[in-house]
Design a protein around this motif. Structure first.
Motif, PDB file in Angstrom:
ATOM      1  N   TYR A 206       1.848   0.177  16.740  1.00  0.00           N
ATOM      2  CA  TYR A 206       0.431  -0.207  16.694  1.00  0.00           C
ATOM      3  C   TYR A 206       0.126  -1.178  15.537  1.00  0.00           C
ATOM      4  N   PHE A 207       1.010  -1.230  14.567  1.00  0.00           N
ATOM      5  CA  PHE A 207       0.838  -2.169  13.448  1.00  0.00           C
ATOM      6  C   PHE A 207       2.110  -3.019  13.310  1.00  0.00           C
ATOM      7  N   PRO A 208       2.400  -3.864  14.315  1.00  0.00           N
ATOM      8  CA  PRO A 208       3.669  -4.613  14.335  1.00  0.00           C
ATOM      9  C   PRO A 208       3.794  -5.634  13.198  1.00  0.00           C
ATOM     10  N   LYS A 209       2.669  -6.051  12.633  1.00  0.00           N
ATOM     11  CA  LYS A 209       2.717  -7.061  11.573  1.00  0.00           C
ATOM     12  C   LYS A 209       2.878  -6.460  10.178  1.00  0.00           C
TER      13      LYS A 209
ATOM     14  N   TYR B  71       3.655  -2.803   3.840  1.00  0.00           N
ATOM     15  CA  TYR B  71       3.649  -4.159   3.264  1.00  0.00           C
ATOM     16  C   TYR B  71       3.042  -5.110   4.297  1.00  0.00           C
ATOM     17  N   GLY B  72       2.123  -5.962   3.825  1.00  0.00           N
ATOM     18  CA  GLY B  72       1.521  -6.927   4.743  1.00  0.00           C
ATOM     19  C   GLY B  72       0.260  -7.536   4.172  1.00  0.00           C
ATOM     20  N   ASP B  73      -0.542  -8.141   5.048  1.00  0.00           N
ATOM     21  CA  ASP B  73      -1.790  -8.778   4.626  1.00  0.00           C
ATOM     22  C   ASP B  73      -2.842  -7.730   4.269  1.00  0.00           C
ATOM     23  N   ASP B  74      -3.742  -8.110   3.376  1.00  0.00           N
ATOM     24  CA  ASP B  74      -4.763  -7.188   2.876  1.00  0.00           C
ATOM     25  C   ASP B  74      -5.628  -6.566   3.977  1.00  0.00           C
ATOM     26  N   ASP B  75      -6.091  -7.381   4.920  1.00  0.00           N
ATOM     27  CA  ASP B  75      -6.986  -6.852   5.945  1.00  0.00           C
ATOM     28  C   ASP B  75      -6.290  -5.822   6.833  1.00  0.00           C
ATOM     29  N   LEU B  76      -5.007  -6.066   7.131  1.00  0.00           N
ATOM     30  CA  LEU B  76      -4.232  -5.111   7.937  1.00  0.00           C
ATOM     31  C   LEU B  76      -3.951  -3.827   7.150  1.00  0.00           C
ATOM     32  N   LEU B  77      -3.667  -3.974   5.861  1.00  0.00           N
ATOM     33  CA  LEU B  77      -3.410  -2.800   5.020  1.00  0.00           C
ATOM     34  C   LEU B  77      -4.661  -1.930   4.905  1.00  0.00           C
ATOM     35  N   GLU B  78      -5.805  -2.573   4.820  1.00  0.00           N
ATOM     36  CA  GLU B  78      -7.071  -1.844   4.730  1.00  0.00           C
ATOM     37  C   GLU B  78      -7.320  -1.025   6.003  1.00  0.00           C
ATOM     38  N   GLU B  79      -7.066  -1.644   7.163  1.00  0.00           N
ATOM     39  CA  GLU B  79      -7.236  -0.942   8.439  1.00  0.00           C
ATOM     40  C   GLU B  79      -6.221   0.190   8.576  1.00  0.00           C
ATOM     41  N   PHE B  80      -4.982  -0.076   8.162  1.00  0.00           N
ATOM     42  CA  PHE B  80      -3.935   0.948   8.218  1.00  0.00           C
ATOM     43  C   PHE B  80      -4.306   2.140   7.338  1.00  0.00           C
ATOM     44  N   ASP B  81      -4.789   1.871   6.146  1.00  0.00           N
ATOM     45  CA  ASP B  81      -5.202   2.922   5.210  1.00  0.00           C
ATOM     46  C   ASP B  81      -6.315   3.779   5.828  1.00  0.00           C
ATOM     47  N   ARG B  82      -7.264   3.145   6.491  1.00  0.00           N
ATOM     48  CA  ARG B  82      -8.382   3.852   7.111  1.00  0.00           C
ATOM     49  C   ARG B  82      -7.893   4.767   8.238  1.00  0.00           C
ATOM     50  N   ARG B  83      -6.993   4.243   9.073  1.00  0.00           N
ATOM     51  CA  ARG B  83      -6.473   5.029  10.194  1.00  0.00           C
ATOM     52  C   ARG B  83      -5.617   6.202   9.715  1.00  0.00           C
ATOM     53  N   ILE B  84      -4.813   5.969   8.679  1.00  0.00           N
ATOM     54  CA  ILE B  84      -3.979   7.060   8.140  1.00  0.00           C
ATOM     55  C   ILE B  84      -4.880   8.158   7.562  1.00  0.00           C
ATOM     56  N   ALA B  85      -5.970   7.771   6.903  1.00  0.00           N
ATOM     57  CA  ALA B  85      -6.909   8.754   6.354  1.00  0.00           C
ATOM     58  C   ALA B  85      -7.497   9.607   7.484  1.00  0.00           C
ATOM     59  N   MET B  86      -7.823   8.960   8.621  1.00  0.00           N
ATOM     60  CA  MET B  86      -8.335   9.689   9.782  1.00  0.00           C
ATOM     61  C   MET B  86      -7.286  10.659  10.316  1.00  0.00           C
TER      62      MET B  86
ATOM     63  N   LEU C 249       0.863  -1.178   0.000  1.00  0.00           N
ATOM     64  CA  LEU C 249       0.000   0.000   0.000  1.00  0.00           C
ATOM     65  C   LEU C 249       0.902   1.232   0.000  1.00  0.00           C
ATOM     66  N   ILE C 250       0.622   2.182  -0.907  1.00  0.00           N
ATOM     67  CA  ILE C 250       1.405   3.424  -0.977  1.00  0.00           C
ATOM     68  C   ILE C 250       0.490   4.601  -0.649  1.00  0.00           C
ATOM     69  N   ILE C 251       0.876   5.370   0.361  1.00  0.00           N
ATOM     70  CA  ILE C 251       0.110   6.554   0.760  1.00  0.00           C
ATOM     71  C   ILE C 251       0.960   7.785   0.482  1.00  0.00           C
ATOM     72  N   GLU C 252       0.421   8.708  -0.324  1.00  0.00           N
ATOM     73  CA  GLU C 252       1.156   9.926  -0.669  1.00  0.00           C
ATOM     74  C   GLU C 252       0.630  11.090   0.164  1.00  0.00           C
ATOM     75  N   LEU C 253       1.530  11.836   0.776  1.00  0.00           N
ATOM     76  CA  LEU C 253       1.158  12.985   1.604  1.00  0.00           C
ATOM     77  C   LEU C 253       1.129  14.239   0.736  1.00  0.00           C
ATOM     78  N   THR C 254      -0.054  14.835   0.595  1.00  0.00           N
ATOM     79  CA  THR C 254      -0.179  16.036  -0.236  1.00  0.00           C
ATOM     80  C   THR C 254      -0.658  17.250   0.554  1.00  0.00           C
ATOM     81  N   GLU C 255      -1.427  17.026   1.621  1.00  0.00           N
ATOM     82  CA  GLU C 255      -2.024  18.134   2.368  1.00  0.00           C
ATOM     83  C   GLU C 255      -1.225  18.527   3.608  1.00  0.00           C
ATOM     84  N   ILE C 256      -0.193  17.777   3.928  1.00  0.00           N
ATOM     85  CA  ILE C 256       0.629  18.071   5.105  1.00  0.00           C
ATOM     86  C   ILE C 256       2.074  17.761   4.750  1.00  0.00           C
ATOM     87  N   SER C 257       3.009  18.516   5.296  1.00  0.00           N
ATOM     88  CA  SER C 257       4.408  18.264   4.969  1.00  0.00           C
ATOM     89  C   SER C 257       4.853  16.949   5.605  1.00  0.00           C
ATOM     90  N   PRO C 258       5.613  16.142   4.880  1.00  0.00           N
ATOM     91  CA  PRO C 258       6.089  14.863   5.418  1.00  0.00           C
ATOM     92  C   PRO C 258       6.843  15.041   6.737  1.00  0.00           C
TER      93      PRO C 258
END
Length: 317
Positions: free
Chosen positions: A30-33, A46-61, A4-13
């Motif tokens: 919080y995401f040791p796996k 990098y990881g399993d789909d279900d964990l990546l989906e949760e990670f993506d949701r939390r990063i969006a928040m 999963l690739i998340i690009e930061l556009t609205e906040i400085s890295p």
């Protein structure tokens, strides 16, 4: 292993990653796996789909929170990661007086009764006149409302303008090109924006035309759609300039006109466009008019004394 690739556009890295990547280290806890790599303006997971989906949701928040409040730290990250929804981790607005969160999360609030009236009037009307002496927060409150509208995606751009009228100085003798000559007139607008939008993001918004700061003459011939537009120092407009500006209003636009009738720098016998507009438009539905006074001054306490002293001699005249 999925990626999963998340690009930061609205906040400085730099702000999001934290000092020495402290925020990324907390995410790893919080995401040791998941394997997390932060580089440039991207986070790769990098990881399993279900964990990546949760990670993506939390990063969006997290990104939504950081964009709104211009702040992210370990406390915020932990609150977001441990909460079930937005209501659980967002601080309540309390009295509702916070207009927008500025740099480092500083709450920008309407601090006086008339400033609160100004905020309320702007929510009910598409055009509002804010009139009062120096230091009453007219421009600052207006810019805060504009930044809020942009953040909330109510408008697509902010346009800030003032008439380039010399207050005793001669513009022609200033060094530099036209922009360099005019920038000092626009400085109060830049100052307010710097309080509310991080430097890198502000520079990007100006470069991309999302925020435009220009003298009033540059508004001629334009139709201002999907914009929050502030005309500052409007007491120095002429009849023709004010009429020109007010008729630039396009679809989904908010117009705020600020000025101090006691600080007119126009030549003698030239009628102030602001004073005239206040009379002409006073009964027009959809136009709000808020009058601030020395009780609203939020600068140094001596400013109130100065205003009062000058009011006395001006009343004598």
């Amino acid at each position: 292993m999925n990626e999963l690739i998340i690009e930061l556009t609205e906040i400085s890295p730099r702000d999001f990653f934290g000092l020495e990547n402290a925020n990324i280290d907390l995410l790893k806890k919080y995401f040791p796996k998941l394997k997390l790599v932060a580089r440039g303006n991207k986070i790769k997971a990098y990881g399993d789909d279900d964990l990546l989906e949760e990670f993506d949701r939390r990063i969006a928040m997290l990104l939504e929170h950081a964009t709104k409040y211009n702040k992210i730290d370990e406390n915020v990250i932990e609150r977001v990661l441990l909460s079930r929804n937005k209501e659980e981790y967002e601080a309540p607005q309390g009295s509702g007086e916070t207009i927008v969160h500025g740099v480092s999360g500083k709450p920008i609030k309407a601090q006086t009764a008339n400033q609160r009236k100004l905020v309320s009037s702007m929510s009910k009307n598409d055009m509002v006149f804010a009139v009062g002496p120096a230091g009453t927060g007219k421009t600052y409150t207006g810019v805060a409302l504009a930044v809020k509208a942009l953040k909330d995606k109510e408008v697509k751009r902010i346009i800030l303008t003032r008439p380039a009228v010399e207050a005793g100085e001669n513009l022609g003798f200033l060094p530099g090109d036209l922009k360099e000559k005019l920038d000092p007139y626009m400085q109060p607008l830049y100052d307010a924006l710097r309080d509310m939008i991080p430097a890198e993001k502000l520079a990007s918004h100006i470069e991309n035309g999302i925020i435009q700061i220009a003298p009033l003459a540059f508004m001629r011939g334009r139709t201002l759609d999907n914009a929050f537009v502030i005309l500052d120092e409007a007491q120095n407009t002429t009849h023709a300039q004010m009429k020109m500006f007010l008729t630039r209003m396009g679809k989904n636009a908010k117009f705020m006109i600020t000025g101090d009738p006691g600080q007119i720098d126009l030549p003698r016998r030239v009628i102030s466009g602001l004073k005239e507009a206040l009379l002409v438009l006073k009964d027009v539905k959809g136009v709000g008019m808020i009058y601030l006074d020395d009780k609203d001054v939020i600068r140094h306490r001596l400013v109130k004394e100065v205003i009062a002293a000058y009011k006395n001699i001006e009343n004598v005249d």
